[in-house]
Design a protein around this motif. Structure first.
Motif, mmCIF file in Angstrom:
data_model
loop_
_atom_site.group_PDB
_atom_site.id
_atom_site.type_symbol
_atom_site.label_atom_id
_atom_site.label_comp_id
_atom_site.label_asym_id
_atom_site.label_seq_id
_atom_site.Cartn_x
_atom_site.Cartn_y
_atom_site.Cartn_z
ATOM 1 N N LYS A 1 0.811 -1.045 -0.020
ATOM 2 C CA LYS A 1 0.090 0.046 -0.045
ATOM 3 C C LYS A 1 0.798 1.463 0.104
ATOM 4 O O LYS A 1 0.241 2.298 -0.652
ATOM 5 N N LEU A 2 2.062 1.419 0.715
ATOM 6 C CA LEU A 2 2.861 2.315 0.631
ATOM 7 C C LEU A 2 3.290 2.661 -0.752
ATOM 8 O O LEU A 2 3.327 3.892 -0.950
ATOM 9 N N HIS A 3 3.875 1.824 -1.418
ATOM 10 C CA HIS A 3 4.144 1.976 -2.857
ATOM 11 C C HIS A 3 2.843 2.527 -3.540
ATOM 12 O O HIS A 3 3.265 3.652 -4.471
ATOM 13 N N VAL A 4 1.951 2.196 -3.630
ATOM 14 C CA VAL A 4 0.661 2.739 -4.135
ATOM 15 C C VAL A 4 0.576 4.209 -3.963
ATOM 16 O O VAL A 4 0.359 5.230 -4.731
ATOM 17 N N VAL A 5 0.521 4.475 -2.419
ATOM 18 C CA VAL A 5 0.184 5.805 -2.084
ATOM 19 C C VAL A 5 1.278 6.721 -2.536
ATOM 20 O O VAL A 5 1.083 7.783 -3.073
ATOM 21 N N ARG A 6 2.571 6.341 -2.569
ATOM 22 C CA ARG A 6 3.652 6.945 -3.037
ATOM 23 C C ARG A 6 3.351 7.658 -4.408
ATOM 24 O O ARG A 6 3.692 8.498 -5.015
ATOM 25 N N LYS A 7 3.135 6.426 -5.200
ATOM 26 C CA LYS A 7 2.728 6.568 -6.841
ATOM 27 C C LYS A 7 1.660 7.824 -6.962
ATOM 28 O O LYS A 7 1.850 8.490 -7.834
ATOM 29 N N TYR A 8 0.468 7.651 -6.263
ATOM 30 C CA TYR A 8 -0.463 8.544 -6.479
ATOM 31 C C TYR A 8 -0.295 10.054 -5.743
ATOM 32 O O TYR A 8 -0.386 11.080 -6.594
ATOM 33 N N ALA A 9 0.604 10.053 -4.801
ATOM 34 C CA ALA A 9 1.081 11.351 -4.249
ATOM 35 C C ALA A 9 2.105 11.954 -5.289
ATOM 36 O O ALA A 9 2.118 13.220 -5.478
ATOM 37 N N LEU A 10 3.199 11.324 -5.761
ATOM 38 C CA LEU A 10 3.965 12.026 -6.774
ATOM 39 C C LEU A 10 3.534 12.205 -7.985
ATOM 40 O O LEU A 10 3.486 13.315 -8.278
ATOM 41 N N THR A 11 2.276 11.563 -8.312
ATOM 42 C CA THR A 11 1.484 12.106 -9.744
ATOM 43 C C THR A 11 0.564 13.194 -9.281
ATOM 44 O O THR A 11 0.550 14.099 -10.176
ATOM 45 N N THR A 12 0.143 13.450 -8.330
ATOM 46 C CA THR A 12 -0.704 14.302 -8.122
ATOM 47 C C THR A 12 0.502 15.769 -7.909
ATOM 48 O O THR A 12 -0.224 16.826 -8.557
ATOM 49 N N VAL A 13 1.584 15.300 -7.328
ATOM 50 C CA VAL A 13 2.291 16.641 -7.016
ATOM 51 C C VAL A 13 2.653 17.077 -8.494
ATOM 52 O O VAL A 13 2.859 18.530 -8.947
ATOM 53 N N VAL A 14 3.187 16.239 -9.434
ATOM 54 C CA VAL A 14 3.568 16.686 -10.844
ATOM 55 C C VAL A 14 2.522 17.102 -11.368
ATOM 56 O O VAL A 14 2.682 18.222 -12.252
ATOM 57 N N CYS A 15 1.302 16.813 -11.382
ATOM 58 C CA CYS A 15 0.056 17.300 -12.198
ATOM 59 C C CYS A 15 -0.227 18.562 -11.729
ATOM 60 O O CYS A 15 -0.384 19.479 -12.422
ATOM 61 N N VAL A 16 -0.248 19.085 -10.622
ATOM 62 C CA VAL A 16 -0.340 20.347 -9.704
ATOM 63 C C VAL A 16 0.587 21.107 -10.218
ATOM 64 O O VAL A 16 0.427 22.540 -10.781
ATOM 65 N N ALA A 17 1.941 20.908 -10.327
ATOM 66 C CA ALA A 17 3.195 21.853 -10.622
ATOM 67 C C ALA A 17 2.824 22.125 -12.258
ATOM 68 O O ALA A 17 2.997 23.157 -12.755
ATOM 69 N N LEU A 18 2.487 20.753 -13.238
ATOM 70 C CA LEU A 18 2.333 21.322 -14.624
ATOM 71 C C LEU A 18 1.047 22.336 -14.807
ATOM 72 O O LEU A 18 1.270 22.993 -15.725
ATOM 73 N N LEU A 19 0.114 22.023 -13.805
ATOM 74 C CA LEU A 19 -1.120 23.020 -14.116
ATOM 75 C C LEU A 19 -0.842 24.421 -13.610
ATOM 76 O O LEU A 19 -1.301 25.489 -14.160
ATOM 77 N N PHE A 20 -0.017 24.650 -12.798
ATOM 78 C CA PHE A 20 0.518 25.825 -11.993
ATOM 79 C C PHE A 20 1.446 26.520 -13.104
ATOM 80 O O PHE A 20 1.168 27.727 -13.783
ATOM 81 N N LEU A 21 2.295 25.779 -13.921
ATOM 82 C CA LEU A 21 3.183 26.420 -14.713
ATOM 83 C C LEU A 21 2.344 26.670 -16.240
ATOM 84 O O LEU A 21 2.592 27.666 -16.815
ATOM 85 N N LEU A 22 1.214 25.969 -16.374
ATOM 86 C CA LEU A 22 0.565 26.152 -17.671
ATOM 87 C C LEU A 22 -0.402 27.544 -17.586
ATOM 88 O O LEU A 22 -0.523 28.280 -18.323
#
Length: 127
Positions: free
Chosen positions: A24-45
């Protein structure tokens, strides 16, 4: 010995057909990292669109103002003093006189008698 080989072969076959579940830790890490990257891309856009449409203008460094002359400094200082600015150093501002509270001390009869018995001379000393 042959039974051990058979059991090992069955175990390997089972692992090929049923891969182990991710933690579960691996899955949570994957979703958290994906969310952070998406938010950063939306901010830059969003920043890119805001700058190019003129909705937001980034701050541009400007050159500093030319040094003030002594006459300009003194004029500004005098204006501040006239406005009773308390941050001006060395300024003698006229402040409103402080209101003193009327405080009367109650004196007893004994203290009145003691005060009346000791006359005070002009120099402030008692006789």
């Amino acid at each position: 010995m042959s039974q051990e080989k058979v059991n090992l072969h069955k175990q390997e076959k089972y692992e090929r057909k049923h891969p182990p579940k991710k933690s579960k830790l691996h899955v949570v890490r994957k979703y958290a990292l994906t969310t952070v990257v998406c938010v950063a891309l939306l901010f830059l856009l969003g920043a890119y669109i805001a700058v190019h449409t003129g909705m937001w203008k980034p701050e541009v460094e400007t050159t500093s103002q030319a040094p003030w002359s002594d006459a300009q400094k003194e004029s500004l200082r005098n204006a501040l003093i006239q406005n009773n600015d308390t941050n001006v150093k060395g300024a003698k501002t006229t402040q409103a006189p402080s209101i003193k509270a009327n405080t009367k001390t109650k004196s007893t009869k004994a203290s009145k008698k003691a005060n009346s018995k000791t006359p005070v001379t002009a120099s402030g000393n008692a006789k």
